[in-house]
Design a protein around this motif. Structure first.
Motif, PDB file in Angstrom:
ATOM      1  N   VAL A  33     -23.504 -30.111  -2.487  1.00 12.87           N
ATOM      2  CA  VAL A  33     -22.381 -29.611  -3.276  1.00 12.87           C
ATOM      3  C   VAL A  33     -21.319 -28.985  -2.360  1.00 12.87           C
ATOM      4  N   VAL A  34     -21.751 -28.270  -1.333  1.00 14.32           N
ATOM      5  CA  VAL A  34     -20.785 -27.698  -0.377  1.00 14.32           C
ATOM      6  C   VAL A  34     -20.009 -28.836   0.298  1.00 14.32           C
ATOM      7  N   LEU A  91     -21.920 -29.461  -8.873  1.00 12.47           N
ATOM      8  CA  LEU A  91     -20.787 -28.749  -8.269  1.00 12.47           C
ATOM      9  C   LEU A  91     -20.117 -27.863  -9.314  1.00 12.47           C
ATOM     10  N   ASP A  92     -19.820 -28.435 -10.463  1.00  3.98           N
ATOM     11  CA  ASP A  92     -19.136 -27.671 -11.508  1.00  3.98           C
ATOM     12  C   ASP A  92     -19.986 -26.477 -11.968  1.00  3.98           C
ATOM     13  N   THR A  93     -21.258 -26.721 -12.209  1.00  2.00           N
ATOM     14  CA  THR A  93     -22.118 -25.659 -12.749  1.00  2.00           C
ATOM     15  C   THR A  93     -22.370 -24.557 -11.709  1.00  2.00           C
ATOM     16  N   LEU A  94     -22.681 -24.957 -10.483  1.00  5.24           N
ATOM     17  CA  LEU A  94     -22.951 -23.959  -9.442  1.00  5.24           C
ATOM     18  C   LEU A  94     -21.692 -23.166  -9.114  1.00  5.24           C
ATOM     19  N   GLU A 100     -31.855 -26.279  -3.570  1.00  6.13           N
ATOM     20  CA  GLU A 100     -31.219 -25.950  -2.295  1.00  6.13           C
ATOM     21  C   GLU A 100     -30.578 -27.202  -1.667  1.00  6.13           C
ATOM     22  N   ALA A 101     -31.294 -28.321  -1.734  1.00  7.03           N
ATOM     23  CA  ALA A 101     -30.750 -29.574  -1.179  1.00  7.03           C
ATOM     24  C   ALA A 101     -29.484 -29.982  -1.945  1.00  7.03           C
TER      25      ALA A 101
END
Lengths: 187, 187
Positions: A51-52, A10-13, A45-46
């Motif tokens: 993460v969303v 989450l943080d990186t993306l 992608e998964a």
């Protein structure tokens, strides 16, 4: 280890974007062997989909503001957006909104992430609608636009202001949103 | 060949995003040898800057609508945004706005592209301001917000609506912007 990959992912993306981040960037940042990634996620992608979901979950705590029936409905809406702007200001967050970032970057690329974003935006709308209906019923808000449509307008304008914050690297666009756009949309 | 790379680069970067596109994607799509790219652009980032400029130039033709002094000022603003929405609808364009796409994807990654985006947004604001000032002077528009600030609000809300169009793969958010947001912001 799944949790670790999810939080680091989450943080990186959020910071680097989806296509600007490799699986190796995430495993290195999480301090886990690269091969272990695929034990927990089928693909980048998964992870993106997960993460969303996590991002939406993290932000849902602000929604308690919307449910506080002691406070008049439009005041709740203003407090809700103010709390989100405050959080961005406190953390000096110039990563923008993950939903908006993925929306522009991935809508044409990943049908499953696009579907998750649609779901996230729908949930956001659903949280605002009852408060706006309450305001319309109390005649604090005109009924020339449906609560559903108005919720869309609020969210879209918010996302546009967040987008501008990224370019200007400043919180000023969100201040403008709070001071002027909200006032004009909530009539 | 520079022109060919620029046009193909604009199309490809608009569709696939910056990090989702390699130099090879662009040279292949342009049908030129990969090595020739660097005779014309120092880097993909340098092409990115040139692409933002070309995109702004392509869209500037709509701005003639804003300069038509035969038409009342607020009507020009509405026609201007309607013309941009119509173009998106006609071309079935779900790539979104290149400025918005790059804003979310690259603001944290490329200072030179971020600078070019700031410049693009400033130019856009500058085109709207005199029309809004004219409307304020004619008392068609309240003066509680400066023309400069109002131009920002219009652009930010537009960008948010375009962003949602990408997620929904529909022109409906732009219709909502034209029908409701413009009406509420231009008071």
């Amino acid at each position: 280890m799944r949790e670790q990959l999810l939080e680091t992912g989450l943080d990186t993306l959020h910071r680097q974007g989806f296509n600007g981040t490799s699986v190796q960037d995430i495993t290195e940042a999480a301090g886990v062997p690269k091969g272990s990634f695929y034990n927990h996620f089928e693909s980048k992608e998964a992870l993106g989909v997960a993460v969303v979901r996590r991002y939406v979950q993290d932000r849902s705590r602000h929604m308690t503001i919307l449910a506080d029936h002691e406070v008049p409905p439009l005041k709740r809406v203003r407090r809700y957006f103010a709390a989100m702007a405050q959080q961005a200001a406190d953390t000096g967050d110039i990563r923008g909104c993950l939903i908006g970032n993925f929306a522009t970057e991935l809508s044409g690329q990943s049908p499953v992430i696009r579907q998750e974003l649609t779901h996230a935006l729908q949930g956001w709308t659903d949280a605002l609608v009852p408060v706006l209906v309450e305001a319309q019923q109390a005649q604090h808000l005109s009924a020339d636009v449906s609560a559903q449509e108005l919720a869309h307008l609020l969210i879209d304008s918010w996302e546009g202001a967040v987008l501008r914050c990224k370019v200007e690297q400043s919180g000023r666009p969100l201040e403008r949103f709070l001071t002027h756009t909200l006032k004009r949309l909530l009539v």
